[in-house]
Design a protein around this motif. Sequence first.
Motif, PDB file in Angstrom:
ATOM      1  N   VAL A  56      -6.544 -14.912   3.074  1.00 11.28           N
ATOM      2  CA  VAL A  56      -5.392 -14.207   2.506  1.00 11.28           C
ATOM      3  C   VAL A  56      -5.872 -13.014   1.693  1.00 11.28           C
ATOM      4  N   PHE A  57      -5.209 -11.858   1.879  1.00 10.57           N
ATOM      5  CA  PHE A  57      -5.550 -10.645   1.143  1.00 10.57           C
ATOM      6  C   PHE A  57      -4.356 -10.190   0.310  1.00 10.57           C
ATOM      7  N   ALA A  58      -4.653  -9.584  -0.836  1.00 10.66           N
ATOM      8  CA  ALA A  58      -3.597  -9.021  -1.689  1.00 10.66           C
ATOM      9  C   ALA A  58      -4.068  -7.684  -2.234  1.00 10.66           C
ATOM     10  N   LEU A  59      -3.107  -6.779  -2.419  1.00  9.87           N
ATOM     11  CA  LEU A  59      -3.378  -5.449  -2.955  1.00  9.87           C
ATOM     12  C   LEU A  59      -3.369  -5.509  -4.481  1.00  9.87           C
ATOM     13  N   ARG A  60      -4.331  -4.861  -5.106  1.00 11.47           N
ATOM     14  CA  ARG A  60      -4.383  -4.845  -6.563  1.00 11.47           C
ATOM     15  C   ARG A  60      -3.374  -3.838  -7.126  1.00 11.47           C
ATOM     16  N   GLU A  61      -2.982  -4.084  -8.388  1.00 11.93           N
ATOM     17  CA  GLU A  61      -2.109  -3.147  -9.103  1.00 11.93           C
ATOM     18  C   GLU A  61      -2.750  -1.759  -9.104  1.00 11.93           C
ATOM     19  N   GLY A  62      -1.919  -0.726  -8.967  1.00  7.79           N
ATOM     20  CA  GLY A  62      -2.418   0.633  -8.955  1.00  7.79           C
ATOM     21  C   GLY A  62      -2.610   1.200  -7.562  1.00  7.79           C
ATOM     22  N   PHE A  63      -2.599   0.312  -6.544  1.00 14.53           N
ATOM     23  CA  PHE A  63      -2.752   0.767  -5.169  1.00 14.53           C
ATOM     24  C   PHE A  63      -1.443   0.662  -4.388  1.00 14.53           C
ATOM     25  N   TYR A  64      -0.356   0.399  -5.110  1.00 16.08           N
ATOM     26  CA  TYR A  64       0.959   0.332  -4.465  1.00 16.08           C
ATOM     27  C   TYR A  64       1.944   1.148  -5.283  1.00 16.08           C
ATOM     28  N   SER A  65       2.608   2.089  -4.629  1.00 17.80           N
ATOM     29  CA  SER A  65       3.502   3.025  -5.301  1.00 17.80           C
ATOM     30  C   SER A  65       4.958   2.613  -5.143  1.00 17.80           C
TER      31      SER A  65
END
Length: 804
Positions: free
Chosen positions: A777-786
């Motif tokens: 499972v992968f998740a995007l870190r804060e700051g990489f999603y606008s």
Amino acid sequence: MESIAHIRESDHKIQSVEQHLLDVKNLAEQYGEKIGIKHIAGLAGLLHDFGKFTLEFKAYIEQAVFHPENPPQKGSVDHSTAGGKFIYDLLHSPSSTPYERILAEVVGNAVISHHSYLRDFIGPSLNSAYLKRVTDSEGKLKEYHFSKECFYRYAMSEGEFAEYVNKALVELKSILNESPKQIFFLSKYIFSALIDADRTNTRQFEENTENVSSSYDRLFEDYYGKLNAHITTLRESDQADHPINVLRTKMSEQCEEYARKPSGIYKLSIPTGGGKTLASLRYGLKHALTHQKQRIIYIVPFTTIIEQNAGEVRRILKDDHNVLEHHSNVIEDINEDILEEQEEAEQNKRNKLKLARDNWDSPIIFTTMVQFLNVFYAKGNRNTKRLHNLSNAVLVFDEVQKVPVHCVSLFNEAVNFLKNDCKSSILLCTATQPSLQYVTRSLDVNAEGEIVQDLDIVEKAFRRVDMIDKTVDGTMDNEDLADWLQYQMDVTPNILVILNTKTVVRRLYEKLKERNVPVFHLSTSMCAAHRREQLEEIKTLLEKEAPFICISTQLIEAGVDVSFQCVVRSLAGLDSLAQAAGRCNRHGKFDKRPVYLIDHAEEKLDRLKEIEVGKRIVSKMLVDLQQKPLSHGGNLLSNQAMEFYFREFYAAFENDVNYYVRGLSQTMVTLLMSKKKNNPYVKEYLSKHQSHLPLMIGASYQTAAENFRVIDDITTAVIVPFEGGKEIIAEFNSGAWEKDTTSLFKRAQQFTINLYQHELKRLSNESGLEVFLDGQVFALREGFYSEEYGLDLEGAGGMGDLFL
């Protein structure tokens, strides 16, 4: 000998090998009986864990469970080969009949492969992975004869087994005499029945639950009553007599009538805005009740419309529980084979993860074209185990024209198998019917298979737009387009602009934003929940007729219920242009509104071949209409224009529809479905060994699966930190996910985006990813999603992530 198949984690109770084999046989029989192969499927179930009748395996599982501090090497004991060897030794001799040999090969391959994927009968190296396993030339199965003795003593006597094999042979002769080319699909179906039966029985033993047969007859009767109540409400509304609503009612009633016909492949060519979801549901429920179908499965092209369509069905049927949505997989197929091989010694965490995966045993299912094709052709057992639940069902293909062109033959063959061998009924739903019956491996559409009567009259009645060709003025770049859009806003309060790549969408959005134009951005860089939030705001503004522009990729074209007063569409295939037109004046509130066709100068389509070819054909059609206004039915949206377009489109891709695998210089169709003598590997085997391949089947199942991709660009699902996605990521961080895996993975689907490999690599290098469950499972870190764009990396186009 006290044999051991499994040891329950909670109380260390033992499930004997004989009990597991008989239980799996019974389940596989149920799955196989639906298409007349009860004993063939049961035979696979009976033999799959034949190799657990050994002292070596007993010692292995006891060590794994009772001495976890010193576990054996996982997967070190081969228990799947022996059953395949047993049926091969029994039925594959010089004196055996062709049917006996085919039975040994089909069943034996399923047995030896039930922790991985069907093996090649012949592969690119000119070796047979199947033959190598079942002949056991190196004598690796030291306790093989002991296993055979235990099987006859504890599971089934020699005489009973011989009688059972004879029943399987009768079934095999019957199905191959009717459909001699279907060995691949027969093999896949048996494999599906075995995989699901094995996993289901293992899960039931672990959870200490009984097998409950799935029958949805009463539920369908309840649904049908609720549907009729909804239809009655529509008939009593103030708008019931509006000409468009009268036509919608008429087409819906035609679906009800057609539902009484025998199962087959039918077309439902309802124009955009014609009430397709309601009409297809009416057909599905009536047909299921009339012909005792087990489930209704909706297959849609894009993940973006699953939730909307499923939500509409839930609202009509007043049932939030039994409508399954299956989107892209939050957990990838990474290490699937290893995971399955380790099942006897799995940690609790891994077991929970496996049990969370569904097999499509629900009354109504919404899934994607990618998932449908994966069931038949992709590697990974969780894809395969769903296949048998596609039998004796109603399958509704929404926007069927979106079948990727390289998968057309594979799609046609799979659907023909479901119709001809699996007793399923298929509904091809779209306002833009593709000509799938005109390719070489054609779709077996029923004669008089069009449900909508007087199609030309209906199409004209639903025509609510004028297609305006602005390509005559030359190409436009984003600067030109922004200027023109600002001028157009003085004439039209709301405008939808649909472009072909994410790059130009974002740049145009930024350009208009700099000019203080009220503008929205939509693309697949945003998760479903984010897009839904944006669309709700857009719909509110549309109701108020507030001035704004929405810039989107083609995700908005299929199934998204919005109605703009003006649409601007960059040239693409005619089906896309027609779908774009369906977002303009959708409910006929105004007189005909404009749909402008433009040629965008900045779009790079070299990696989007289907769009590029479609654009070229439409450009030619526009020239035809300029020179001869009555050509193509006098309108790009006519049925004549659509038929011309698809014939030209498939002709342009004639060499691609069989799924050419460049690395192998072979087509997928050849590897899977050609006669043995036509497989080039079989010919090369003869040349190399000066002898024929000693098998009846000469197909390359594993090689084909390893090279199959519905979407050329491989993508990976990543959970994003948008609203509820933040909570889900927090649950993975805390370990709370173990309490209810099924619910968590279902919630996570709305907060995922699909990333290409170069995007994953860049994010990984910039520490933009969190990884859970050993890379599952992968998740995007804060700051990489606008909050504006979604993924905060500029996309370069392509729609692969949309389909998953």
